[in-house]
Design an enzyme around this catalytic site. Structure first.
Site, PDB file in Angstrom:
ATOM      1  N   GLU A   1      52.239  55.660  65.804  1.00 52.65           N
ATOM      2  CA  GLU A   1      52.310  57.035  65.312  1.00 52.65           C
ATOM      3  C   GLU A   1      51.878  57.979  66.420  1.00 52.65           C
ATOM      4  OE1 GLU A   1      52.909  59.129  61.389  1.00 52.65           O
ATOM      5  OE2 GLU A   1      53.287  57.126  62.153  1.00 52.65           O
TER       6      GLU A   1
ATOM      7  N   GLU B   1      44.385  49.867  56.714  1.00 55.24           N
ATOM      8  CA  GLU B   1      44.365  50.731  57.897  1.00 55.24           C
ATOM      9  C   GLU B   1      44.478  52.188  57.452  1.00 55.24           C
ATOM     10  OE1 GLU B   1      46.990  47.486  60.480  1.00 55.24           O
ATOM     11  OE2 GLU B   1      47.907  49.338  59.752  1.00 55.24           O
TER      12      GLU B   1
ATOM     13  N   CYS C   1      56.701  94.374  75.217  1.00 53.52           N
ATOM     14  CA  CYS C   1      55.944  94.182  73.972  1.00 53.52           C
ATOM     15  C   CYS C   1      54.765  93.266  74.280  1.00 53.52           C
ATOM     16  CB  CYS C   1      56.847  93.569  72.901  1.00 53.52           C
ATOM     17  SG  CYS C   1      56.020  93.342  71.317  1.00 53.52           S
TER      18      CYS C   1
ATOM     19  N   TYR D   1      50.430  49.773  65.539  1.00 56.57           N
ATOM     20  CA  TYR D   1      49.995  48.922  64.436  1.00 56.57           C
ATOM     21  C   TYR D   1      50.991  47.836  64.042  1.00 56.57           C
ATOM     22  CZ  TYR D   1      52.780  52.692  62.399  1.00 56.57           C
ATOM     23  OH  TYR D   1      53.774  53.611  62.154  1.00 56.57           O
TER      24      TYR D   1
ATOM     25  N   CYS E   1      54.918  97.478  69.542  1.00 49.75           N
ATOM     26  CA  CYS E   1      55.600  98.395  70.464  1.00 49.75           C
ATOM     27  C   CYS E   1      56.557  99.333  69.752  1.00 49.75           C
ATOM     28  CB  CYS E   1      56.345  97.604  71.537  1.00 49.75           C
ATOM     29  SG  CYS E   1      57.754  96.664  70.892  1.00 49.75           S
TER      30      CYS E   1
ATOM     31  N   LYS F   1      46.250  55.716  57.120  1.00 49.39           N
ATOM     32  CA  LYS F   1      47.627  56.217  57.105  1.00 49.39           C
ATOM     33  C   LYS F   1      47.651  57.486  57.955  1.00 49.39           C
ATOM     34  CE  LYS F   1      51.420  57.748  54.166  1.00 49.39           C
ATOM     35  NZ  LYS F   1      51.610  59.001  54.947  1.00 49.39           N
TER      36      LYS F   1
ATOM     37  N   ASP G   1      40.396  62.276  90.067  1.00 49.13           N
ATOM     38  CA  ASP G   1      41.289  63.249  90.696  1.00 49.13           C
ATOM     39  C   ASP G   1      41.564  62.889  92.151  1.00 49.13           C
ATOM     40  OD1 ASP G   1      41.434  64.653  88.361  1.00 49.13           O
ATOM     41  OD2 ASP G   1      39.950  66.162  88.937  1.00 49.13           O
TER      42      ASP G   1
ATOM     43  N   CYS H   1      61.314  91.003  67.396  1.00 50.60           N
ATOM     44  CA  CYS H   1      61.222  92.188  68.247  1.00 50.60           C
ATOM     45  C   CYS H   1      62.011  91.868  69.522  1.00 50.60           C
ATOM     46  CB  CYS H   1      59.768  92.499  68.602  1.00 50.60           C
ATOM     47  SG  CYS H   1      59.633  93.796  69.855  1.00 50.60           S
TER      48      CYS H   1
ATOM     49  N   LYS I   1      48.192  57.524  48.992  1.00 53.40           N
ATOM     50  CA  LYS I   1      48.099  58.893  49.487  1.00 53.40           C
ATOM     51  C   LYS I   1      47.070  59.684  48.688  1.00 53.40           C
ATOM     52  CE  LYS I   1      51.103  61.344  51.357  1.00 53.40           C
ATOM     53  NZ  LYS I   1      52.205  62.273  51.714  1.00 53.40           N
TER      54      LYS I   1
ATOM     55  N   LEU J   1      57.323  53.100  53.495  1.00 49.60           N
ATOM     56  CA  LEU J   1      56.434  52.401  52.557  1.00 49.60           C
ATOM     57  C   LEU J   1      56.505  53.022  51.170  1.00 49.60           C
ATOM     58  CD1 LEU J   1      53.207  51.893  54.714  1.00 49.60           C
ATOM     59  CD2 LEU J   1      54.984  50.210  54.217  1.00 49.60           C
TER      60      LEU J   1
ATOM     61  N   ASP K   1      49.004  60.798  59.878  1.00 48.87           N
ATOM     62  CA  ASP K   1      49.916  61.882  59.509  1.00 48.87           C
ATOM     63  C   ASP K   1      50.457  62.514  60.790  1.00 48.87           C
ATOM     64  OD1 ASP K   1      51.347  63.523  57.914  1.00 48.87           O
ATOM     65  OD2 ASP K   1      49.678  64.761  57.245  1.00 48.87           O
TER      66      ASP K   1
ATOM     67  N   CYS L   1      58.580  96.981  65.195  1.00 46.39           N
ATOM     68  CA  CYS L   1      57.550  96.078  65.723  1.00 46.39           C
ATOM     69  C   CYS L   1      56.174  96.711  65.541  1.00 46.39           C
ATOM     70  CB  CYS L   1      57.814  95.813  67.204  1.00 46.39           C
ATOM     71  SG  CYS L   1      56.498  94.853  67.992  1.00 46.39           S
TER      72      CYS L   1
ATOM     73  N   ASP M   1      35.395  62.535  86.613  1.00 47.82           N
ATOM     74  CA  ASP M   1      36.676  63.232  86.726  1.00 47.82           C
ATOM     75  C   ASP M   1      37.044  63.470  88.190  1.00 47.82           C
ATOM     76  OD1 ASP M   1      36.842  63.246  84.024  1.00 47.82           O
ATOM     77  OD2 ASP M   1      36.418  65.385  83.756  1.00 47.82           O
ATOM     78  N   SER M   2      36.053  63.800  89.003  1.00 48.60           N
ATOM     79  CA  SER M   2      36.333  64.090  90.414  1.00 48.60           C
ATOM     80  C   SER M   2      36.788  62.835  91.153  1.00 48.60           C
ATOM     81  CB  SER M   2      35.095  64.689  91.089  1.00 48.60           C
ATOM     82  OG  SER M   2      34.012  63.769  91.022  1.00 48.60           O
ATOM     83  N   GLU M   3      36.196  61.680  90.820  1.00 44.53           N
ATOM     84  CA  GLU M   3      36.638  60.421  91.442  1.00 44.53           C
ATOM     85  C   GLU M   3      38.072  60.091  91.039  1.00 44.53           C
ATOM     86  OE1 GLU M   3      33.068  57.340  91.839  1.00 44.53           O
ATOM     87  OE2 GLU M   3      32.983  58.403  89.922  1.00 44.53           O
TER      88      GLU M   3
ATOM     89  N   LYS N   1      48.284  46.218  53.613  1.00 41.21           N
ATOM     90  CA  LYS N   1      49.292  45.204  53.942  1.00 41.21           C
ATOM     91  C   LYS N   1      48.738  43.817  53.640  1.00 41.21           C
ATOM     92  CE  LYS N   1      50.563  47.836  58.107  1.00 41.21           C
ATOM     93  NZ  LYS N   1      50.569  47.790  59.583  1.00 41.21           N
TER      94      LYS N   1
ATOM     95  N   ARG O   1      61.780  57.399  64.290  1.00 40.97           N
ATOM     96  CA  ARG O   1      62.187  56.470  63.236  1.00 40.97           C
ATOM     97  C   ARG O   1      63.596  56.805  62.738  1.00 40.97           C
ATOM     98  NH1 ARG O   1      62.720  56.450  57.926  1.00 40.97           N
ATOM     99  NH2 ARG O   1      62.593  54.438  56.877  1.00 40.97           N
TER     100      ARG O   1
END
Length: 664
Positions: free
Chosen positions: A176, A119, A426, A224, A407, A121, A35, A420, A312, A80, A123, A404, A31-33, A288, A142
């Site tokens: 997706e 494949e 608050c 896909y 408060c 599906k 960054d 509120c 499903k 589908l 969500d 509320c 990560d340091s390299e 498919k 879509r």
């Protein structure tokens, strides 16, 4: 030129590292390299002013979008047909086999034996990306399959989406957008407003007008399908997926080939268990036909392709007793109910809480205390109450709160929601209010981040916005991570914020439905803060774009005793509000009252700067092209606004002519 060459080299290297990290999940440097390289790229771009659209630094834009623009897909995106039983799946397989058999009986060019690709599906939210000349040109939802909404700035925040690809032709690729479950868990641990489930979280992020908010949810995306491609053909789904991978799109590693219904059923049963072990939300499988010539022969119904189907899984439902309802105050002030349940097992999870959207939802579902409720959990983080099962038990109605719970301010009802209005003190709202208060368009307090604010509440017992102006070096040094330099920088920024323009102060105090543009309009209209605080609904509705509902909300805001005391306390800390100066706008016929739309990106200007230039010359800027638009200013990658301008015959000003156009 050496610096430009280095920028090009860094863009290539950082893009490669992003591909290994976000797409392949195989980081090749620490990560340091990473960054160090990324920071060098940012610094060089800032120094030289040479910033490419495809630079990794350009994924999160600065512009808050005003609204969504419609986008016409090149090819339709079909939904589908669905099966929920193996019997329904068998019917689909039999139909496919029959159509192939009928075709082969009367045609010499025989279709091959059927092979099925299976494949996951996903969500999430379907996204459709357009590439041209190797660059990401547009991203859209879509929508209805023919027309979606442009979400390019939001999609660019997804690090696994390539900004540039090897293929140079025009292409639409579908995938997706998803929020990994681990990211959902992290988000809910660190934010007061809880995201209900990964699907809603992804969809909400991609339809958020502020790309910076989208970026906070750390979305990913799997691809896909190629819906349209210029100058290239595929013979099978397998070949298409290989092409998608070659162009460095992220493809889910789960991919199975089946020859018959039995193998399809085995794979689906496997997925039902497998999906519980992975970091993305799935609710079924997509099956498919592999061969694309067969797909062409089978064709489409009015709604669905005949060559694919979604299986499903049924959501899990159980009943239990509702023991209590607690009312939570979110950071926006919305007060929402949460059901406390008698613990019950759903799958491998013990459930003790469930979602109740609002009080109208409680009444509609006839939910009462001690009632037996039916709950459903379909990969949701928090299950949902579907309704009540009448088993004769004694129940007690749930009361709508009037104050509320934190408060004790009187709550207000807006549609089906209750709020509120005490945005100043608050506690559950305080962190987000402070983040908003410190933001660039508000008081511009650099260094007052959300994490720092949370620590201030916890360690320094900050309970009102005005208390940040009482902070001392001794206070801040108690916060982990604060040393002398960081402390002095924050104190300097807090002190500097005391000199603030009226429009920024109006925006900072968080009036409902009042963004920065409305704050600017209010500042121009009322000139002084005291005038605004005493304004009537009639006076407020004289301001452009302020309707009666917003006007009434502003009046209520300034008549709430808690809020008034909070503002009074704030102003007592030495805040000096700079009232707007009258500007003498000298406009030529070319700009006076002309309507201008700006689209694309520009080498010399930020879009915000262009809008300011045109406004100062007397023009009006908008976000969508219509027959009333006078000019469309076009930069790189303009999207559908250019097409709309051409269709309507609106005068188009390209970037090469912009300097000359701006001159009076």
């Amino acid at each position: 030129m050496d610096k430009i060459s280095r920028i090009e080299e860094l863009i290539k290297r950082v893009t490669e590292l992003n591909y290994h990290y976000y797409t392949l999940d195989e980081p090749i440097v620490s990560d340091s390299e990473y960054d160090e390289l990324y920071d060098e790229l940012v610094a060089l771009e800032k120094e030289t002013g040479y910033v490419k659209d495809t630079s990794p630094t350009q994924r999160v834009g600065e512009v808050l979008l005003e609204g969504f623009v419609k986008h016409n897909h090149i090819n339709p995106l079909y939904s589908l047909d669905k099966a929920q039983t193996f019997g329904e799946l068998n019917d689909w397989v039999v139909r496919c086999e029959k159509m192939v058999s009928n075709y082969n009986a009367i045609n010499e060019d025989k279709l091959p034996e059927l092979k099925y690709i299976i494949e996951l599906k996903f969500d999430g939210l379907t996204i459709n990306l357009t590439y041209n000349n190797g660059k990401l040109q547009m991203a859209a939802t879509r929508g209805n399959g023919t027309v979606g909404e442009e979400i390019l700035p939001q999609v660019k925040t997804i690090r696994s989406v390539p900004l540039e690809i090897d293929f140079k032709g025009l292409m639409e690729v579908q995938g997706e957008g998803l929020m990994p479950l681990s990211e959902l868990d992290n988000y809910n641990k660190n934010n007061e407003i809880q995201l209900k489930n990964a699907r809603n979280a992804a969809a909400g992020a991609l339809r958020n007008l502020n790309p910076k908010e989208t970026e906070k949810r750390h979305l990913t995306a799997f691809f896909y399908n190629i819906g349209y491609i210029e100058g290239k053909e595929f013979s099978s789904q397998l070949e298409m997926v290989d092409f998608i991978k070659e162009n460095k799109f992220k493809v889910n590693k789960f991919f199975r080939i089946a020859k018959n219904l039995e193998e399809i059923e085995e794979t689906i049963n496997y997925i039902d268990e497998y999906r519980k072990t992975i970091d993305i939300l799935t609710d079924g499988a997509v099956i498919k036909i592999n061969d694309l010539k067969t797909r062409e022969v089978l064709g489409y119904t009015n709604k669905f392709p005949r060559w694919a189907i979604a299986y499903k899984f049924a959501p899990e439902e159980v009943s239990t007793i509702l023991k209590d309802v607690v009312w939570n105050v979110g950071r926006t002030g919305k007060v929402t109910p949460s059901a406390i349940l008698e613990p019950v097992e759903i799958g491998d999870v013990t459930v003790q809480r469930a979602t109740l959207n609002n009080y109208d939802d409680i009444l509609r579902k006839k939910v009462e205390l001690n009632s037996r409720v039916l709950i459903r959990r379909s990969n949701d983080v928090i299950p949902e109450i579907l309704g009540v099962i009448d088993d004769g038990r004694e129940t007690t109605p749930i009361e709508l709160p009037t104050k509320c719970p934190y408060c004790h301010t009187d709550l207000i009802k807006d549609g089906v929601h209750i709020f509120c209005p005490n945005s100043m003190s608050c506690e559950p709202q305080l962190v987000s209010r402070l983040v908003h208060f410190a933001s660039r368009d508000a008081m511009n307090i650099d260094g007052l981040s959300e994490k720092t604010i949370e620590k201030m509440l916890d360690i320094l017992n900050v309970r009102q916005i005005s208390q940040i102006y009482d902070l001392t070096a001794d206070n801040l040094l108690k916060i982990p991570g604060f040393k002398e330099k960081k402390t002095n920088n924050l104190l300097t920024a807090i002190e500097k914020s005391k000199d603030v323009k009226l429009e920024n102060f109006i925006y900072a105090i968080g009036i409902p439905n009042v963004g920065i543009k409305t704050s600017e309009d209010l500042a121009k209209k009322f000139k002084e803060f005291s005038n605004l605080s005493k304004a009537t609904v009639e006076e407020l509705t004289e301001v452009d774009d302020i309707g009666e509902i917003t006007a009434e909300a502003i009046v209520e805001f300034f008549h709430d005793e808690e809020i008034v005391n909070g503002i009074r306390s704030l102003l007592s800390k030495g805040i000096k509000i700079e009232n707007p100066k009258e500007k003498s706008i000298v406009s030529s016929e070319k700009f006076n009252e002309k309507r201008i739309v700006i689209t694309g990106s520009f080498e010399k200007y930020k879009r915000k700067d262009l809008e300011k230039i045109f406004k100062e010359k007397g023009a009006k800027t908008g976000s969508s092209v219509s027959k009333n638009t006078d000019f469309v200013i076009v930069g790189t990658d303009p999207g559908s606004k250019l097409t709309k301008a051409q269709e309507l015959g609106v005068q188009i000003i390209y970037e090469d002519d912009l300097e000359e156009f701006i001159k009076d």
